[in-house]
Motif scaffolding. Structure first.
Motif, PDB file in Angstrom:
ATOM      1  N   HIS A 131       0.577  -1.224  -0.160  1.00 10.54           N
ATOM      2  CA  HIS A 131       0.005   0.037  -0.104  1.00 10.54           C
ATOM      3  C   HIS A 131       0.856   1.171   0.198  1.00 10.54           C
ATOM      4  O   HIS A 131       0.624   2.207  -0.734  1.00 10.54           O
ATOM      5  CB  HIS A 131      -1.018  -0.026   1.094  1.00 10.54           C
ATOM      6  N   THR A 132       1.909   1.411   0.807  1.00  6.36           N
ATOM      7  CA  THR A 132       2.832   2.552   0.763  1.00  6.36           C
ATOM      8  C   THR A 132       3.381   2.820  -0.580  1.00  6.36           C
ATOM      9  O   THR A 132       3.897   3.924  -0.631  1.00  6.36           O
ATOM     10  CB  THR A 132       3.713   2.271   1.808  1.00  6.36           C
ATOM     11  N   GLU A 133       3.526   1.673  -1.361  1.00  2.84           N
ATOM     12  CA  GLU A 133       4.174   2.149  -2.686  1.00  2.84           C
ATOM     13  C   GLU A 133       3.236   3.110  -3.274  1.00  2.84           C
ATOM     14  O   GLU A 133       3.681   3.734  -4.511  1.00  2.84           O
ATOM     15  CB  GLU A 133       4.393   1.154  -3.573  1.00  2.84           C
ATOM     16  N   PHE A 134       1.954   3.208  -3.125  1.00  2.00           N
ATOM     17  CA  PHE A 134       1.136   4.268  -3.748  1.00  2.00           C
ATOM     18  C   PHE A 134       1.046   5.439  -2.927  1.00  2.00           C
ATOM     19  O   PHE A 134       0.694   6.710  -3.414  1.00  2.00           O
ATOM     20  CB  PHE A 134      -0.463   3.623  -4.003  1.00  2.00           C
ATOM     21  N   THR A 135       1.318   5.457  -1.658  1.00  2.00           N
ATOM     22  CA  THR A 135       0.771   6.657  -0.719  1.00  2.00           C
ATOM     23  C   THR A 135       1.756   7.006  -0.028  1.00  2.00           C
ATOM     24  O   THR A 135       1.821   7.765   1.165  1.00  2.00           O
ATOM     25  CB  THR A 135      -0.270   5.929   0.361  1.00  2.00           C
ATOM     26  N   ALA A 136       3.154   6.927  -0.059  1.00  2.00           N
ATOM     27  CA  ALA A 136       4.457   7.392   0.454  1.00  2.00           C
ATOM     28  C   ALA A 136       4.109   8.807   1.052  1.00  2.00           C
ATOM     29  O   ALA A 136       4.569   9.197   2.019  1.00  2.00           O
ATOM     30  CB  ALA A 136       5.677   7.248  -0.277  1.00  2.00           C
ATOM     31  N   GLY A 137       3.666   9.743  -0.032  1.00  2.00           N
ATOM     32  CA  GLY A 137       3.539  10.976   0.437  1.00  2.00           C
ATOM     33  C   GLY A 137       2.720  11.475   1.540  1.00  2.00           C
ATOM     34  O   GLY A 137       2.798  12.573   2.177  1.00  2.00           O
ATOM     35  N   THR A 138       1.945  10.550   2.114  1.00  2.00           N
ATOM     36  CA  THR A 138       0.756  10.606   3.064  1.00  2.00           C
ATOM     37  C   THR A 138       1.530  10.379   4.476  1.00  2.00           C
ATOM     38  O   THR A 138       0.934  10.500   5.535  1.00  2.00           O
ATOM     39  CB  THR A 138      -0.251  10.008   2.660  1.00  2.00           C
ATOM     40  N   GLY A 139       2.771   9.607   4.330  1.00  2.00           N
ATOM     41  CA  GLY A 139       3.456   9.086   5.641  1.00  2.00           C
ATOM     42  C   GLY A 139       2.707   7.790   5.935  1.00  2.00           C
ATOM     43  O   GLY A 139       3.219   7.435   7.052  1.00  2.00           O
ATOM     44  N   LYS A 140       1.904   7.343   5.354  1.00  2.00           N
ATOM     45  CA  LYS A 140       1.245   6.050   5.782  1.00  2.00           C
ATOM     46  C   LYS A 140       2.173   5.016   5.971  1.00  2.00           C
ATOM     47  O   LYS A 140       2.719   4.506   4.781  1.00  2.00           O
ATOM     48  CB  LYS A 140       0.026   5.775   4.837  1.00  2.00           C
ATOM     49  N   GLN A 141       2.213   4.345   6.719  1.00  2.00           N
ATOM     50  CA  GLN A 141       3.066   2.788   7.015  1.00  2.00           C
ATOM     51  C   GLN A 141       1.778   1.810   6.717  1.00  2.00           C
ATOM     52  O   GLN A 141       1.156   1.577   7.472  1.00  2.00           O
ATOM     53  CB  GLN A 141       3.445   2.920   8.167  1.00  2.00           C
ATOM     54  N   CYS A 142       2.134   0.998   5.364  1.00  2.00           N
ATOM     55  CA  CYS A 142       1.071   0.172   5.272  1.00  2.00           C
ATOM     56  C   CYS A 142       1.713  -0.848   4.159  1.00  2.00           C
ATOM     57  O   CYS A 142       1.934  -0.384   2.878  1.00  2.00           O
ATOM     58  CB  CYS A 142      -0.277   0.724   4.904  1.00  2.00           C
ATOM     59  N   PRO A 143       2.160  -2.035   4.566  1.00  2.05           N
ATOM     60  CA  PRO A 143       2.014  -2.630   5.900  1.00  2.05           C
ATOM     61  C   PRO A 143       3.295  -2.099   6.554  1.00  2.05           C
ATOM     62  O   PRO A 143       4.314  -1.321   6.162  1.00  2.05           O
ATOM     63  CB  PRO A 143       2.333  -4.078   5.678  1.00  2.05           C
TER      64      PRO A 143
END
Length: 291
Positions: A131-143
């Protein structure tokens, strides 16, 4: 999930939650007896794309490759999403095995040979994307770090599981084909009993002034209508006049007709109907068709 399998199931059932993930799997450290159980909330082969893999922000790695090649809409539309319960807990062996079987089942269905892993030869991009490969700019750690550190192990275990089936060794030895992943049926929602409004039980049209002066759990301006209405959208039947509160039964379907006795206004200004079976229904979800 940053939560449990059961808790996430409850979250996706809320009417004010617009996101949904295709699948979720429980692990021993978080879900106990539900370790390895898989819930399906959305059919990835159907026509609904859940908001599960975004929002796209500073994508990198395989996430960036997907966006560049297929566009942002592909992120939710074309992937198969699986959430794992908990946060950064190690995954027990049984749950790990179910995740391996799940990935292997979809990889085989997509006609990807185990020898091609980690690549999907149809796209030239890795099969598994965090998931984080799409959302890195949000700071989201997933997984979280534990699962990310097992990326290569997951590919290795999936390939090892697929090898005898894709090479025909299992068929030659007379053993059964690879089983479908164990998918746990989503539990039915639990409903509560309706709560009668005793102050209204003996009132009617002739008691208009008395009803208007009532204040029941913050609701006011009760008007006896005794109308027949039609639902203009699927609408919940609430136990009390609280949006997303407890429900007394399944939603009234769009186009369904039913009786309402009282119209009233919640303290925040929301208009409601009270039905003869004492459920509260949003007035804005209906259209009056008969006095």
């Amino acid at each position: 999930m940053v939560g449990s399998l059961t808790g996430t199931d409850g979250w996706f059932r809320r009417s004010d939650v617009s996101s949904i993930t295709d699948y979720g799997v429980g692990i021993q450290a978080v879900d106990g007896a539900k370790a390895g159980h898989i819930y399906r909330w959305n059919d990835p082969t159907g026509h609904r794309s859940g908001w599960s893999s975004g929002p796209v922000s500073a994508p990198f790695g395989d996430g960036a490759l997907i966006v560049a090649k297929y566009g942002i809409n592909a992120v939710n539309r074309d992937g198969i999403s699986l959430e794992i319960s908990g946060t950064d807990e190690p995954i027990d062996d049984f749950s790990w095995g179910e995740i391996v079987h799940f990935c292997a089942w979809w990889i085989d269905r997509m006609k990807i040979p185990y020898t091609a892993l980690p690549k999907n030869p149809h796209t030239g991009i890795n099969v598994l994307i965090w998931h984080t490969e799409f959302t890195a700019g949000t700071g989201k750690q997933c997984p979280f770090p534990w699962m990310r550190s097992k990326t290569e192990q997951l590919y290795t275990d999936v390939a090892a599981f697929l090898k005898p089936y894709q090479e025909g060794e299992k068929t030659d030895t007379g053993t059964t084909p690879a089983p479908d992943p164990i998918v746990e049926p989503v539990p039915e929602p639990e409903y509560v009993s309706p709560v009668p409004v005793l102050q209204l039980s003996t009132l009617g049209q002739q008691d208009a002034d008395t009803a208007k002066s009532l204040v029941v759990e913050g609701a006011t301006n009760f008007i006896f209508v005794n109308d027949r209405v039609r639902a203009i959208r699927n609408t919940p039947r609430y136990q009390r006049a609280i949006i997303n509160g407890p429900r007394i039964g399944p939603d009234i379907k769009e186009g369904e007709e039913f009786e309402v006795l009282w119209h009233f206004v919640e303290e925040d200004g929301t208009p409601w109907y009270l039905t003869p079976w004492w459920s509260r229904v949003l007035a804005n979800d209906t259209q009056r068709i008969q006095d």
